[in-house]
Scaffold this motif. Structure first.
Motif, mmCIF file in Angstrom:
data_model
loop_
_atom_site.group_PDB
_atom_site.id
_atom_site.type_symbol
_atom_site.label_atom_id
_atom_site.label_comp_id
_atom_site.label_asym_id
_atom_site.label_seq_id
_atom_site.Cartn_x
_atom_site.Cartn_y
_atom_site.Cartn_z
ATOM 1 N N ALA A 56 19.967 -14.085 -13.833
ATOM 2 C CA ALA A 56 19.728 -12.609 -14.302
ATOM 3 C C ALA A 56 18.193 -12.547 -14.517
ATOM 4 O O ALA A 56 17.421 -13.598 -15.222
ATOM 5 C CB ALA A 56 20.515 -12.442 -15.570
ATOM 6 N N GLU A 63 14.448 -6.125 -14.022
ATOM 7 C CA GLU A 63 15.623 -5.655 -13.175
ATOM 8 C C GLU A 63 15.029 -4.936 -12.008
ATOM 9 O O GLU A 63 14.468 -3.825 -12.181
ATOM 10 C CB GLU A 63 16.713 -4.846 -14.074
ATOM 11 C CG GLU A 63 17.154 -5.791 -15.198
ATOM 12 C CD GLU A 63 16.618 -5.470 -16.498
ATOM 13 O OE1 GLU A 63 15.300 -5.040 -16.436
ATOM 14 O OE2 GLU A 63 16.890 -5.730 -17.727
ATOM 15 N N ASP A 64 15.729 -5.296 -10.830
ATOM 16 C CA ASP A 64 15.815 -4.372 -9.699
ATOM 17 C C ASP A 64 17.216 -4.101 -9.383
ATOM 18 O O ASP A 64 18.087 -4.525 -9.159
ATOM 19 C CB ASP A 64 15.241 -5.074 -8.459
ATOM 20 C CG ASP A 64 15.486 -4.474 -7.153
ATOM 21 O OD1 ASP A 64 15.838 -3.155 -6.998
ATOM 22 O OD2 ASP A 64 15.145 -5.000 -6.119
ATOM 23 N N TRP A 65 17.545 -2.617 -9.874
ATOM 24 C CA TRP A 65 18.802 -2.086 -9.908
ATOM 25 C C TRP A 65 19.276 -1.873 -8.363
ATOM 26 O O TRP A 65 20.512 -1.306 -8.345
ATOM 27 C CB TRP A 65 19.031 -0.809 -10.714
ATOM 28 C CG TRP A 65 18.838 -1.313 -12.277
ATOM 29 C CD1 TRP A 65 17.320 -1.298 -12.967
ATOM 30 C CD2 TRP A 65 19.527 -2.087 -13.119
ATOM 31 N NE1 TRP A 65 17.631 -1.410 -14.091
ATOM 32 C CE2 TRP A 65 18.847 -2.203 -14.166
ATOM 33 C CE3 TRP A 65 20.883 -2.583 -12.674
ATOM 34 C CZ2 TRP A 65 19.527 -2.941 -15.289
ATOM 35 C CZ3 TRP A 65 21.259 -3.243 -13.983
ATOM 36 C CH2 TRP A 65 20.743 -3.555 -15.334
ATOM 37 N N ASP A 66 18.736 -1.934 -7.446
ATOM 38 C CA ASP A 66 19.265 -2.197 -6.067
ATOM 39 C C ASP A 66 19.833 -3.606 -5.620
ATOM 40 O O ASP A 66 20.403 -3.760 -4.527
ATOM 41 C CB ASP A 66 17.995 -2.001 -4.871
ATOM 42 C CG ASP A 66 17.747 -0.371 -5.232
ATOM 43 O OD1 ASP A 66 18.645 0.451 -5.206
ATOM 44 O OD2 ASP A 66 16.701 -0.188 -4.796
ATOM 45 N N CYS A 67 19.667 -4.598 -6.797
ATOM 46 C CA CYS A 67 20.144 -5.908 -6.573
ATOM 47 C C CYS A 67 21.110 -6.242 -7.729
ATOM 48 O O CYS A 67 20.604 -6.669 -8.609
ATOM 49 C CB CYS A 67 19.006 -6.797 -6.528
ATOM 50 S SG CYS A 67 19.542 -8.541 -5.838
ATOM 51 N N ILE A 68 22.268 -5.840 -7.480
ATOM 52 C CA ILE A 68 23.321 -6.090 -8.707
ATOM 53 C C ILE A 68 24.399 -6.914 -8.102
ATOM 54 O O ILE A 68 24.907 -7.001 -6.884
ATOM 55 C CB ILE A 68 23.718 -4.817 -9.275
ATOM 56 C CG1 ILE A 68 24.520 -3.844 -8.140
ATOM 57 C CG2 ILE A 68 22.684 -4.147 -9.960
ATOM 58 C CD1 ILE A 68 25.211 -2.741 -8.644
ATOM 59 N N LYS A 116 27.974 -4.883 -11.920
ATOM 60 C CA LYS A 116 26.844 -3.780 -11.819
ATOM 61 C C LYS A 116 25.715 -4.420 -12.842
ATOM 62 O O LYS A 116 24.946 -3.532 -13.620
ATOM 63 C CB LYS A 116 27.303 -2.554 -12.348
ATOM 64 C CG LYS A 116 28.296 -1.824 -11.595
ATOM 65 C CD LYS A 116 28.816 -0.405 -12.112
ATOM 66 C CE LYS A 116 29.659 0.249 -11.028
ATOM 67 N NZ LYS A 116 30.876 -0.534 -10.810
ATOM 68 N N LYS A 117 25.750 -5.735 -13.012
ATOM 69 C CA LYS A 117 24.638 -6.346 -13.481
ATOM 70 C C LYS A 117 23.455 -6.859 -12.667
ATOM 71 O O LYS A 117 23.895 -7.244 -11.528
ATOM 72 C CB LYS A 117 24.934 -7.627 -14.658
ATOM 73 C CG LYS A 117 26.019 -6.906 -15.564
ATOM 74 C CD LYS A 117 26.477 -8.424 -16.347
ATOM 75 C CE LYS A 117 27.343 -8.147 -17.759
ATOM 76 N NZ LYS A 117 28.753 -7.601 -17.016
ATOM 77 N N ALA A 118 22.063 -6.738 -13.120
ATOM 78 C CA ALA A 118 21.033 -7.120 -12.154
ATOM 79 C C ALA A 118 21.206 -8.597 -12.070
ATOM 80 O O ALA A 118 21.306 -9.268 -12.870
ATOM 81 C CB ALA A 118 19.860 -6.554 -12.728
ATOM 82 N N THR A 129 19.168 -11.722 -9.468
ATOM 83 C CA THR A 129 17.865 -11.938 -8.754
ATOM 84 C C THR A 129 18.126 -12.774 -7.501
ATOM 85 O O THR A 129 19.169 -13.317 -7.042
ATOM 86 C CB THR A 129 16.753 -13.205 -9.571
ATOM 87 O OG1 THR A 129 17.550 -14.229 -9.913
ATOM 88 C CG2 THR A 129 16.405 -12.271 -10.892
#
Length: 229
Positions: free
Chosen positions: A62, A68-73, A77-79, A81
């Motif tokens: 995480a 956080e990049d919220w396009d990457c979950i 729906k958790k961010a 890497t």
């Protein structure tokens, strides 16, 4: 009766114990919520390849708060890497991996687990998970299915039972359960106790379990680090 609240492992400790059984290089799907914690506790020298059904394979830890990049979950729906080798793919391809038997382990939460390995981890009742979702694919696509759960409900009712009373996610699919009090295998339609917290007796544990507990040898102590979080 011993006060089980003072003896029970925390969610983090249960997740830590489950992580110890994941082999290096295993392809692993972690269920939404509590099971996601397992990724924090990989033993030194091992690296699992984590899969999320929304279409990411081999993602990293995480991100730090604020990064956080919220396009990457993940599916919860958790961010997450990325790491060298992280792969992104279509949702349908993700489920082809699941249904094709390419996952070594699926780890999920549960409302009930039956002695036959049946799993109920969704409910149409108030506050329940509103649909079975991808769990029904995971429990029959993965080579091994493990469950993380408290040993009893908040009202003290057993979660390990003779037969599930809630809608089933899968039939005969669970092979091991990591609870707040014990590690229990499912073999030949029965619960086989492998480990228990040292301060609880077998009889006390049996009284908190809704089906007979069996043993096939010495029962090991279930001990987890106190500082995991």
């Amino acid at each position: 009766m011993t006060d089980i609240q003072t003896l029970s492992l925390s969610n983090a400790q249960i997740a830590w114990r489950a992580a110890q059984d994941i082999a290096d290089g295993a392809y692993v799907n972690l269920g939404i919520g509590f099971p996601e914690m397992v990724a924090r506790f990989q033993p030194e020298g091992r690296q699992a390849i984590f899969h999320t059904e929304n279409g990411v394979l081999d993602f990293g830890p995480a991100p730090a708060p604020g990064e956080e990049d919220w396009d990457c979950i993940n599916a919860g729906k958790k961010a997450i890497t990325t790491r060298p080798g992280t792969a992104f793919f279509h949702h349908a391809d993700s489920f082809a991996m699941v249904r094709g038997g390419h996952l070594d382990v699926a780890i999920l939460g549960a409302y009930e687990v039956a002695q036959t390995g049946d799993l109920a981890n969704w409910s149409t009742g108030k506050g329940g998970v509103p649909a079975v979702g991808g769990a029904m694919d995971l429990v029959h696509g993965a080579k091994r299915v493990a469950v993380l759960t408290d040993h009893v409900t908040r009202k003290g009712a057993p979660k390990l039972v003779e037969a599930c009373s809630l809608p089933l996610t899968g039939v005969g699919c669970v092979t091991r359960v990591y609870t707040s009090l014990a590690v229990v295998d499912i073999e030949d339609g029965r619960f086989v106790l492998r480990e228990k917290v040292p301060a609880i007796s077998f009889d006390e544990l049996q009284a908190l379990t809704g089906a007979p507990l069996h043993t096939t040898g010495a029962v090991a102590d279930l001990i987890a680090p106190e500082d995991v979080a």
